[in-house]
Design a protein around this motif. Structure first.
Motif: not given
Lengths: 498, 85, 274, 108
Positions: C262-269
């Motif tokens: 979720y984190f990676a897809f929502l906020y990018g990396w």
């Protein structure tokens, strides 16, 4: 031959150490990654060498003797196992030894040659080793499925980690197909479980042998069909070879060494399981031989028309997987020995070629055969090593490829398939042609003047050491094949006596 | 009453504190009261199975059981948030 | 889908019909004749461990399988984050095209309704505590680690969707990766006591069904979770041993993995903060 | 005289058919070798039917040889069929799977 221990110490360590290393490495900052990864790869190598033979019953539940209704922890007394069973025998010994050797070089090369933030990548390499170790050791249908699933997911990750658009596409396509074949294997296992009621492979086979399944063999046939689907997928056999070869070609060559080792281990492990479970049904071996022959030929033909050295090697790996499955599909004593021996040899000589291909990255990363680079002048060692690797791959005598191919040819002739023997010879010769096309353009042809870069390139010592070690291994096995065969023969005898 | 009925609540409290520290929101008094009262209602709905006899499962009234871990988890989350400040 | 039109489509259809006939015929053959096999023994012994048969099956009889399943989820998180750009590597020595990464999603949270604005926070916090409740009751009720992880990450996702970058549940990068690491590593290491004492990895020394472990360990790992079962046949005492601990580790792992996705897809990396 | 000429022209045409776009020698050798390999492979496969009956194998051998020569070069089609296109792979997988199930169910 196999001692009667049901709690062998080494088996859990071979699974848990890679897993824990992967977790730690994935979490850590850059500096600590290198020592931890390398030291645990060394520990795994040592364990795989010194481990004795035996079983491990995970979770420590005993076996139930169906006649006396007593529980036993002794694996020599027959009983239906309550727990998950792993075996570490001669076959596992040689296979895990070679893959942990490859893992060691793979990890060192990736810590040297890659940019920072390589934690997740090295974690994936360790998990890749873990999945192949599990596949070769496991004696449980359900766990086999999980191992194949996790293995294919990790392959996707390793391919995607190179970050180029080609590798992303390759990873995505391969990942999509894992859904189909993973589900197929699950269906197959469900059918076998419904038929026998045992997840343990030896118990299921024992049940199938004891009770006449009669008309229920339809179920077994469908289960076989689905099993073959996952076999094709895991090993990259005929209809799925475009995707698998793309994965091989798009990953970094050092990772491909581990990828091809994993897929060969899967081919051997699943192939032997299929032979044991379905071997008594008619037409099963024929299907396996048919698939292998097609894979052999299509792989080598596709290798001929590639224009990138990495892709040539990728298709040759596919083609040579066909040898492995051919031997297993023949199902005879010589055939099985030839097939498994070929898997070992194949891993070794393809590693030589792939490490040489990795060296090309230090010369600028161009592996296309469209241009000439004249690398032989810059590094005669790499050129020589590549040619030696090509010779080994095409089965020329002092090297190891010869030994297994001659066994396979003899097995085919003995079974009454001289045509397949001819095909094996054809593939060996064509392998040489395909490789030499690439070698000539990349290494031997004098470079065009405008593209010539005269700067010196120092290769990492580990790469050179690795290439030398695998060439020496190849020659030793080629001259004295008994060094590997003594691990394989007892396993083959055991498989065929069942 | 066995230990197995108390340990889950304690574990829930600890887990609640761990995840409470990750909250990034200013808890008002009203919100705290809202959370606790909601969690008490919810713990009635998700009541524990009455075969695990305990102070809060089955003894108050037959068939009524509070799911204590839910309440302690909510309290834990609030504590964790307050600890972090 | 150009490839599947015309002649090829018909051939593929015939092939699919053959497959379907074969598969269905095998299912019909199997109907009513499914062999229980070893599962009878499993069910007969399950009460010795936990009041919930399912928990015993998943985490004790086939506990090592579940470890690998857990690893599948962990790898899933790892690979998904790789697709966004975490851990993409390149060779130092050669120039390549820059790695494929994707941008974070754009949040538009200004149009929230009043109800969502004020009830979103308690709902997501209560989802967290509901998840914790589910994991603590793993050995006695349905549910466990997987479910807890999914419930808690859905709370996280709810908050993230409603409030965008100002989400009240702010799991940091290292927190998520760390919690995943603690989860999978903890699960793997929970096998260690059994391995050291009996030689069997992941032997449930708390439940100690086969009497292999010394009694002191049996008490340490078993007693905190001991329950009395009052049934028609009498009162039974059972302890799930390490099963509740495994479930917590499992939950942590799932939170780490799915939270990472979720984190990676929502906020990018971006790797700077790492 | 004329016959050799046409034969030469045919050969030239055949070789030309491998080259599409800016062809260069290395890839052409690959294609020609691949073509011959595939031809041999088909022939060897047709020989396999001797396991069922030898006359059938002979007939098949003649037929496949004639057909393969008639349709040559087939290597382009082989390459196309072995593309990494998802639909194509899926198609071939379904076909293989159906063949396996058909053979094992009705043959065994």
């Amino acid at each position: 031959m196999i001692e009667s221990i049901s709690n062998l110490w080494s088996i859990p360590l071979l699974v848990i150490i890679p897993m824990l290393t992967a977790i730690i490495v994935n979490f850590l900052y850059d500096k600590a990654i290198k020592p931890i990864a390398i030291s645990s790869a060394i520990v795994i190598l040592i364990i795989s060498i010194i481990s004795p033979y035996g079983y491990h019953w995970f979770c420590g539940h005993p076996a139930l003797n169906p006649e006396t209704l007593t529980f036993t922890f002794n694996p020599n007394i027959f009983g239906y196992k309550l727990s998950l069973e792993f075996i570490f025998g001669p076959l596992q010994h040689i296979m895990i030894f070679i893959s942990s050797l490859i893992l060691l070089f793979c990890v060192i090369l990736s810590t040297i040659g890659l940019t920072k933030h390589q934690g997740p990548y090295i974690a994936l390499l360790f998990l890749l080793f873990m999945s192949s170790a599990i596949v070769i050791m496991v004696n449980d249908l359900y766990h086999l499925w999980i191992a194949v699933e996790i293995g294919s997911l990790i392959v996707v990750g390793v391919a995607a980690a190179s970050g180029t658009s080609i590798s992303h596409k390759a990873a995505l396509k391969y990942g999509l197909f894992s859904a189909i074949s993973g589900a197929g294997l699950a269906v197959s296992l469900a059918l076998i479980l419904g038929l026998t009621g045992f997840a343990n492979i030896s118990d299921a086979i024992m049940y199938l042998k004891q009770f006449n399944i009669g008309e229920m063999s339809t179920v077994l046939y469908i289960a076989f069909g689905f099993f073959v689907l996952s076999w094709m997928y895991a090993g990259g056999l005929a209809p799925i070879h475009p995707l698998k070869s793309e994965v091989y070609g798009a990953s970094y060559p050092h990772a491909t060494t581990l990828l091809q080792a994993q897929s060969k281990l899967m081919l051997v492990a699943i192939g032997i399981i299929m032979l044991r479970l379905f071997g008594m049904l008619p037409f099963v071996k024929e299907v396996m031989i048919f698939l292998s022959v097609i894979t052999m030929m299509i792989g080598v033909i596709m290798a001929l028309i590639q224009i990138d050295f990495r892709w040539i090697i990728a298709y040759l790996i596919i083609s040579h997987s066909g040898f492995v499955t051919l031997g297993i599909g023949l199902g005879t004593y010589e055939g099985l020995i030839g097939g498994i021996f070929q898997a070992v040899n194949d891993i070794i000589y393809m590693t030589i070629l792939l490490l040489c291909c990795e060296a090309l990255f230090y010369f600028g990363g161009k592996t296309s055969t469209k241009e000439a680079y004249g690398i032989a002048k810059k590094s005669p060692f790499i050129a020589t090593a590549t040619i030696l690797g090509a010779i080994a791959a095409s089965g020329i005598p002092p090297f190891n490829g010869f030994q297994s191919e001659i066994i396979l040819i003899q097995a085919c002739l003995k079974e009454g398939f001289p045509e397949i023997a001819v095909l094996i010879l054809m593939v060996s010769v064509t392998t040489f042609i395909a490789l030499l096309r690439g070698i000539y353009r990349i290494f031997l042809k004098p470079p065009e003047l405008q593209s010539y870069d005269d700067s010196n390139v120092d290769l990492p010592k580990v790469l050179i050491i690795g290439i030398i070690i695998f060439i020496v291994l190849s020659i030793i096995i080629g001259i004295y094949p008994d060094i590997v065969l003594r691990f394989i023969i007892p396993v083959v005898k055991e498989v065929l006596s069942i | 009453m066995m230990l197995g009925e108390i340990t889950p609540s304690l574990i829930a409290l600890i887990l609640g504190i761990i995840f409470g520290t990750q909250l990034d929101y200013k808890l008002t008094k009203g919100m705290i009261i809202l959370l606790i009262s909601f969690s008490i209602v919810a713990s009635l709905l998700f009541g524990v199975f009455t075969f695990t006899y305990s102070i809060y499962g089955g003894y108050i009234a037959p068939g009524i059981g509070f799911s204590m871990p839910l309440i302690t988890a909510t309290i834990g989350i609030i504590i964790g948030k307050l600890l972090k400040g | 889908m150009e490839e599947l039109k015309g002649k090829r489509g018909i051939i593929a259809l015939i092939a699919l019909i053959i497959i379907t006939i074969g598969f269905l015929s095998s299912l019909i053959k199997l109907t009513g004749r499914v062999n229980p096999g070893i599962s009878e023994v499993y069910n007969a012994l399950a009460y010795l461990v936990a009041p919930n048969n399912l928990a015993t099956w998943v985490y004790d009889w086939r506990g090592f399988d579940t470890l690998l399943e857990t690893a599948v989820i962990y790898v899933g998180g790892l690979v998904s984050a790789l697709a966004i750009g975490r851990g993409v590597v390149q060779m130092k020595k050669c120039k390549q095209e820059s790695p494929v990464t994707s941008k974070p999603l754009e949040f538009r949270t200004e149009s929230l309704t009043v109800i969502l604005k004020y009830l979103g926070i308690p709902a997501s916090i209560l989802l967290l505590s509901y998840g914790i409740m589910v994991v603590t009751g793993s050995s006695t009720s349905g549910g466990g680690g997987f479910q807890c992880g999914v419930i808690m990450t859905s709370g996280y996702l709810l908050a993230a969707i409603l409030y965008g970058k100002d989400t009240p549940i702010k799991f940091g990068k290292r927190f998520i990766i760390g919690i995943g690491a603690i989860g999978l590593g903890g699960y793997a290491l929970l096998g260690l006591p059994g391995y050291l004492v009996t030689g069997y990895w992941q032997y449930n020394i708390g439940a100690d069904v086969w009497g292999l472990a010394p009694s002191i360990l049996h008490i340490i790992f078993g007693d905190p979770f001991r329950l009395s079962l009052i049934l028609k046949e009498g009162v039974f005492y059972s302890t799930p041993g390490i099963i509740p601990l495994i479930n917590i580790a499992e939950a942590f792992n799932v939170i780490g993995a799915i939270g990472l996705i979720y984190f990676a897809f929502l906020y990018g990396w971006s790797d700077e903060g790492e | 005289m004329t016959s050799t000429e046409t034969f030469y022209e045919k050969l030239k045409k055949w070789l030309d058919s491998f080259i599409t776009g800016s062809g260069y020698t290395s890839i052409t050798t690959g294609y020609i070798t691949g073509e011959l390999q595939f031809l041999l492979f088909i022939i060897v496969l047709s020989v396999f039917f001797r396991l069922f009956s030898i006359p059938l194998a002979i007939i098949l051998l003649i037929f496949t040889t004639v057909f393969a020569l008639y349709f040559s070069p087939v290597i382009k089609d082989v390459e196309k069929e072995n593309m990494n296109d998802l639909n194509r792979v899926l198609y071939w997988m379904v076909i293989y799977f159906a063949i396996i199930i058909a053979i094992t169910l009705w043959g065994g």
